[in-house]
Write an enzyme that holds these catalytic residues in place. Structure first.
Site, PDB file in Angstrom:
ATOM      1  N   VAL A  18      27.014   7.436  29.598  1.00 54.81           N
ATOM      2  CA  VAL A  18      25.822   6.877  30.236  1.00 54.81           C
ATOM      3  C   VAL A  18      24.977   6.095  29.229  1.00 54.81           C
ATOM      4  O   VAL A  18      24.643   4.928  29.461  1.00 54.81           O
ATOM      5  CB  VAL A  18      24.974   8.002  30.885  1.00 54.81           C
ATOM      6  CG1 VAL A  18      23.613   7.493  31.314  1.00 54.81           C
ATOM      7  CG2 VAL A  18      25.714   8.539  32.096  1.00 54.81           C
ATOM      8  N   GLU A 163      20.639   8.461  36.457  1.00 59.07           N
ATOM      9  CA  GLU A 163      21.617   7.364  36.475  1.00 59.07           C
ATOM     10  C   GLU A 163      22.646   7.615  37.582  1.00 59.07           C
ATOM     11  O   GLU A 163      23.156   8.711  37.718  1.00 59.07           O
ATOM     12  CB  GLU A 163      22.312   7.295  35.098  1.00 59.07           C
ATOM     13  CG  GLU A 163      23.261   6.133  34.963  1.00 59.07           C
ATOM     14  CD  GLU A 163      22.645   4.834  35.457  1.00 59.07           C
ATOM     15  OE1 GLU A 163      21.618   4.412  34.898  1.00 59.07           O
ATOM     16  OE2 GLU A 163      23.171   4.236  36.426  1.00 59.07           O
ATOM     17  N   LEU A 165      25.424   5.450  38.022  1.00 60.73           N
ATOM     18  CA  LEU A 165      26.668   4.682  37.792  1.00 60.73           C
ATOM     19  C   LEU A 165      27.882   5.581  37.982  1.00 60.73           C
ATOM     20  O   LEU A 165      27.815   6.796  37.756  1.00 60.73           O
ATOM     21  CB  LEU A 165      26.679   4.061  36.389  1.00 60.73           C
ATOM     22  CG  LEU A 165      26.790   4.968  35.151  1.00 60.73           C
ATOM     23  CD1 LEU A 165      28.203   5.444  34.874  1.00 60.73           C
ATOM     24  CD2 LEU A 165      26.266   4.247  33.933  1.00 60.73           C
ATOM     25  N   CYS A 278      30.825  15.387  36.439  1.00 63.10           N
ATOM     26  CA  CYS A 278      29.524  15.685  37.050  1.00 63.10           C
ATOM     27  C   CYS A 278      29.519  16.363  38.414  1.00 63.10           C
ATOM     28  O   CYS A 278      28.642  17.201  38.660  1.00 63.10           O
ATOM     29  CB  CYS A 278      28.697  14.412  37.107  1.00 63.10           C
ATOM     30  SG  CYS A 278      28.276  13.864  35.437  1.00 63.10           S
TER      31      CYS A 278
END
Ligand code: NAD
Ligand code: UGA
Length: 461
Positions: A18, A163, A165, A278
C-alpha cells in the site's frame, strides 16, 4: 532552516503493497508535494530505489520512475522523515494477532503503536497523522491519546483515510478511485486536517469522489467494504457447490443474477476460494470487534463468510482426490498459478498454499509454476515435507503429470498449447480449473477430463 521548495511534505511510514504504490501516485500527481517513504526494512527500501521493485504491480515502475529523485524519495531514516512531515501517513502491517487476548482474530497493533511512539519521539512540530493501514474501529481514539500525551506541546490530529486498492490493479485503482474516504473529527482542527487531505487528493481525484465522514465511520467502512466483497465471493461459491450437484452452471447463474442492477455483476466469479492478505484478517477483526461489543449474532454472521471460503478450497481438493480414483500418492500434479490472484506476485493467504499442503499430505508429487510468485511460494512452503518442485515453464511442470490444477487466473494459461501438454501427460489426464479460466469444452474434446468449479464435469469415463 533548509529552503522549502515544496508546498507540503508528506511522509509515509511503511513501504509495502500500500505505502509504495499510494505514495508513488501522490508524488506523480502532486509535483508541489515532497513525498518520502520510509521503512525499517532496509532491503525493501533498497529495492524501491532500484528498477527491481519489491512488489510486482502493472504500471508501478513507470509511475515510480516518473517521480523518484524529483519529489519521491525512499529512506530508512524514519526519524528524519517524521520530523520533516506536515502530513504523516502510516501504512504499516496490521496482521491478525497470534498470541494472547484475541489471538487468531484481533488485529495485532504492535507495529502501529511502535510507530505512534516513534512519531512522538521524533516530532518537533504539529502534524496530521493519517491512518492508511486497516485498523479496528476506534483505533484513532487510542492513537490520539498516545500521541497527544507528549510533553512537547505538539498537537497531532489523527485522520482515517483507508485504502481500497486491489493488488494487480493498484495503479489503475489509485489513479481513478471509485472514492477516496477521509474521516476526521468534526472539531476545528479536525476539519482543518480534512481540508488539507481533500486538497491533496483533489490534485487528481474529482471532488465528488472524495467522501468525508467522522473518523469512526471511515475506520469501519474499510472493514465493512472488505467484508461485503468477501461475502459476495462466499455467496457465489456456496451456490457453486449446489450447481455441481444439479447441473446448473455457476457462470450462467452469476450472469443472470448480476444483471439485476441491485445486485451488480462484479465479484461473482466462483473460484477455488478467495485469498490475499486482507479479506480473512479484516473479517476476523470485524468478528472480534462484534464479540467485544457483545454482538455475538453479528459476529457469527460474518464468521461464516470465512467458513464458506475454507469449505470451498477443501471441496476443491476433495473433488480432485475423488476424481483421480481416490488416490493421488506419488502422482505428479502441476499447480498452475500460486499467486492469490493474477497480476501479482503476492501469495499471502493464497488458496494455492492450502491446495498444495493437502496434496502433499496425500503424498502427491507437486510441481508449482507461476510467472511471478515462485520466490514467495518457496518461502510459504519452506516447512512442508514431501516432493515439491518449482518450475518456471508450465510445459515442463505439466510433463509427466496426471493432473493440472489451475489456482490463479493468469491470462497466459489460456494461450498455452494444450494439445502439446496433453501429449506429454500421463493418461487419463485431468484438469481441475479452480478459476473457470480455460475453454472446458475444447479441452474435453482434446481428451482431457475437465473439472471446473460450479459446472458439470466433462469426463471420458
Ligand atoms: P506490507 O507488509 O506489505 O507493508 C508494511 C510495511 O511496514 C513493511 O515493509 C514493514 O517493514 C513496515 N513497517 C512495520 N513496522 C514499521 C515501523 N515501525 N517503522 C517503519 N516501517 C514499518 O503491508 P501492506 O500490504 O502494504 O498493508 C499495509 C496496511 O494496509 C495493512 O493494514 C493492510 O490491511 C492495509 N491494506 C492493504 C492492501 C493490500 O492490497 N495489500 C489494500 C488496502 C489496505
Ligand atoms: C481486496 C479489495 O478488493 C480491495 O478493495 C481492498 O483494498 C484490499 O482487499 C485490501 O484491503 O487488502 P485484493 O485482496 O488485493 O483487494 O484483491 P481482490 O481483487 O479483492 O481479490 C481477493 C481474492 O478474491 C482473490 O483471491 C481473488 O481471486 C478472489 N476473487 C475475487 C474471487 O474468487 N472471485 C471474484 O469474483 C473476485
Amino acid at each position: 532552516m533548509a529552503k522549502r521548495k515544496f508546498k507540503k511534505h508528506v511522509t509515509c511510514i511503511g513501504a509495502g503493497y500500500v505505502g509504495g504504490p499510494t505514495m508513488a501516485v501522490i508524488a506523480a500527481k502532486c509535483p508541489d508535494v515532497k513525498v518520502t517513504v520510509v521503512d525499517i526494512n532496509a532491503a525493501r527500501i533498497a529495492a524501491w530505489e532500484s528498477d527491481n521493485l519489491p512488489i510486482y504491480e502493472p504500471g508501478l515502475l513507470d509511475i515510480v520512475k516518473k517521480a523518484r529523485g524529483i519529489n519521491l524519495f525512499f529512506s530508512t531514516d524514519v526519524d528524519a522523515a517524521i520530523r520533516s512531515a506536515d502530513i504523516l501517513f502510516v501504512s504499516v502491517n496490521t496482521p491478525t494477532k497470534t498470541f494472547g487476548e484475541g489471538a487468531g482474530k484481533a488485529a495485532d497493533l504492535q507495529f502501529w503503536e511502535k510507530t505512534a511512539r516513534n512519531i512522538v519521539k521524533a516530532s518537533e512540530s504539529d502534524k496530521i497523522i493519517v491512518e492508511k493501514s486497516t485498523l479496528p474501529v476506534r483505533t484513532a481514539h487510542a492513537m490520539e491519546r498516545i500521541l497527544n500525551a507528549n510533553k512537547k506541546g505538539i498537537h497531532f490530529e489523527v485522520a482515517s483515510n483507508p485504502e481500497f486498492l486491489a493488488e494487480g490493479s493498484a495503479i489503475r485503482d489509485l489513479l481513478a478511485p471509485d472514492r477516496v474516504l477521509i474521516g476526521t473529527q468534526e472539531t476545528k482542527q479536525g476539519l482543518a486536517a480534512r481540508k488539507e487531505l481533500v486538497d491533496l487528493y483533489a490534485h487528481w481525484v474529482n471532488r465528488a469522489n472524495i467522501i468525508t465522514s467522522n473518523v469512526w465511520s471511515a475506520e469501519l467502512s474499510k472493514l465493512a467494504a472488505n467484508a461485503f466483497l468477501a461475502q459476495r465471493i462466499s455467496s457465489i461459491n456456496s451456490i457453486s457447490a449446489l450447481c455441481e450437484k444439479t447441473e446448473a452452471d455457476v457462470a450462467e447463474v452469476g450472469y443472470a443474477i448480476g444483471k439485476d442492477s441491485r445486485i451488480g455483476a462484479k465479484f461473482l466469479q466462483s473460484s477455488v476460494g478467495f485469498g490475499g492478505s486482507c479479506f480473512k484478517k479484516d473479517i476476523l477483526n470485524l468478528v472480534y470487534l462484534c464479540e467485544n461489543y457483545g454482538l455475538s449474532d453479528v459476529a457469527h454472521y460474518w464468521e461464516y463468510v470465512i467458513r464458506m471460503n475454507e469449505y470451498q478450497v477443501t471441496r476443491f481438493v476433495r473433488n480432485m482426490i475423488s476424481a483421480m480414483f481416490n488416490t493421488i500418492a506419488r502422482k505428479r500434479i502441476a499447480i498452475f498459478g500460486f499467486a492469490f490472484k493474477a497480476n501479482t506476485g503476492d501469495t499471502r493467504e493464497s488458496p494455492a498454499i492450502y491446495v498444495t499442503r493437502k496434496l502433499l499430505e496425500e503424498h502427491a508429487h507437486v510441481v508449482i509454476t507461476d510467472p511471478k510468485a515462485l520466490a514467495n511460494a518457496k518461502i510459504d512452503l519452506a516447512e512442508c515435507k514431501g516432493e515439491i518442485e518449482y518450475e518456471n515453464d508450465p510445459y515442463v511442470a505439466a510433463k509427466g503429470a496426471h493432473a493440472i490444477a489451475v489456482c490463479t487466473e493468469w491470462e497466459e494459461y489460456k494461450r498455452l498449447d494444450y494439445t502439446r501438454i496433453l501429449k506429454s501427460m500421463e493418461q487419463p489426464a485431468f484438469i481441475f480449473d479452480g478459476r473457470n479460466l480455460l475453454d472446458h469444452r475444447k479441452l474435453f474434446d482434446m481428451g482431457f477430463n475437465v473439472f471446473p468449479v460450479g459446472k458439470r464435469s466433462l469426463t471420458h469415463y
